[in-house]
Design an enzyme around this catalytic site. Structure first.
Site: not given
Ligand code: UT7
Length: 329
Positions: A114, A256, A286
């Site tokens: 990125c 970004h 992204n």
């Molecule tokens: O260019 C750089 C590349 N990457 C990034 O910038 C990514 C940076 N990270 C993020 O943007 C975030 O971490 C994500 C958007 C990927 C995830 O958001 P989060 O707030 O960190 O969620 P999490 O991974 O902590 O998950 C929270 C909950 C989980 O369920 P439980 O364990 O609390 O029951 C996940 O299983 O949300 C669940 N979950 C979803 N639910 C619905 C994860 N993905 C999804 C989804 N839809 N797509």
């Protein structure tokens, strides 16, 4: 003799097809409200099956050349930041050199995920400042839809395809536009947080690579999130300090577009008023290295960023890499 560089023209290209949150609801266990609340994304563009990274890069490049008022024959180099080249070899930059009809100039891709555009723009800045070159085409272009696992709801909701381009040129007498400085960094020890492990020299392509989906993006989202906020803030602060500037001196922050919440956290930590923060993640998702040049170009064309404005760009990505660049547009 000393030389300065500036961004003389920009361009971008977004493929026609749009993948909405509603479409993703039919593909994985997710919903529009979750995606929007956690990322700020509503839709993203996806390349057509016949479209590859160099095709999108070509569209963005033609716009940037026109905006800069030069032709491809005037270019002295092409640098493309990408992790999704059309093929392993030749590079996207070489494919473009031929397609644009350039002279036999230096052309190469660089892999900084990125941060690829800012890494490329920084290299271009050095070549201009050394006096060696006058016009360099810098591109960030990604067809991420080809390396995203559309069964992994944590990653597939985030990414989109796009290309952004900028011509970095030597400043002529009387022009106050310039690239002030760039600040690049990396933290390879955290490389596993965001990786594509298969298909390289350690784990060459095989049936196993395909079965285990090692050719696709793997990400530890939460850890990436924390690291992103920290390094974007660090690089942005370095850029302001190096030039004796404060947030008040900067007109626009182009960060970004990884996640709306990452940008909000950065804005809060650096005390950036929301009116100075530019966004397009809602409609693009992204797009990795394309994210900054696409947003920059859209902001120029919508008359937000104007000539004479001070702009701070900052990025973060796989590697892990990070970068910031402070410019007077
Ligand atoms: O260019 C750089 C590349 N990457 C990034 O910038 C990514 C940076 N990270 C993020 O943007 C975030 O971490 C994500 C958007 C990927 C995830 O958001 P989060 O707030 O960190 O969620 P999490 O991974 O902590 O998950 C929270 C909950 C989980 O369920 P439980 O364990 O609390 O029951 C996940 O299983 O949300 C669940 N979950 C979803 N639910 C619905 C994860 N993905 C999804 C989804 N839809 N797509």
């Amino acid at each position: 003799m000393s030389f300065q560089s500036y961004i003389s023209g920009t361009g971008s290209y977004l493929p026609e097809r749009i993948l909405t949150n509603a479409d993703l609801e039919k593909m994985v266990e997710t919903n529009d409200a979750w995606i929007f609340e956690r990322t700020g994304i509503v839709s993203r563009h996806i390349a057509a099956p016949t479209e590859a990274t160099s095709d999108m890069a070509y569209g963005a490049s033609m716009q940037a050349l026109t905006a800069a008022g030069i032709t491809a024959k005037d270019l002295d180099a092409i640098i493309v930041g990408t992790i999704t080249g059309d093929q392993i070899m030749p590079s996207v930059a070489c494919l473009l050199q031929a397609r644009l009809g350039c002279r036999s100039i230096m052309a190469f891709d660089l892999a900084a995920a990125c941060s690829g555009f800012l890494y490329g723009a920084s290299v271009a800045d050095q070549f201009i400042k050394s006096g060696m070159f006058r016009h360099i085409l810098v591109i960030g272009a990604e067809t991420l839809s080809r390396i995203v696992d559309y069964t992994d709801r944590q990653t597939c909701i985030l990414f989109g395809d796009a290309a952004g381009a900028a011509v970095v040129s030597r400043v002529a007498a009387g022009n106050s536009s310039r690239i002030y400085s760039s600040h690049l960094g990396s933290n390879g020890a955290l490389g596993d947080l965001l990786s594509i492990r298969g298909g390289g020299s350690r784990t060459p392509f095989s049936q196993e690579v395909l079965d285990q989906k090692l050719h696709l993006v793997h990400m530890k989202g939460r850890e990436v999130f924390k690291s992103a906020v920290r390094s974007i803030c660090d690089r942005a602060q370095e850029a302001m300090t190096a030039n004796g500037m404060k947030v008040e001196d900067v007109d626009w922050f182009v960060v970004h577009q990884a996640n709306q919440r990452i940008m909000e956290a950065v804005g809060q930590l650096l005390n950036v008023p929301v009116e100075k923060q530019l966004h397009n993640i809602r409609e693009t998702g992204n797009t990795s290295s394309a994210s900054i040049p696409v947003l920059f170009n859209e902001s120029v064309r919508s008359n937000k960023i104007k000539r004479g404005d001070t702009v701070l760009m900052a990025s973060f990505g796989g590697g892990l890499t990070s970068g910031a660049m402070l410019i007077k547009y």
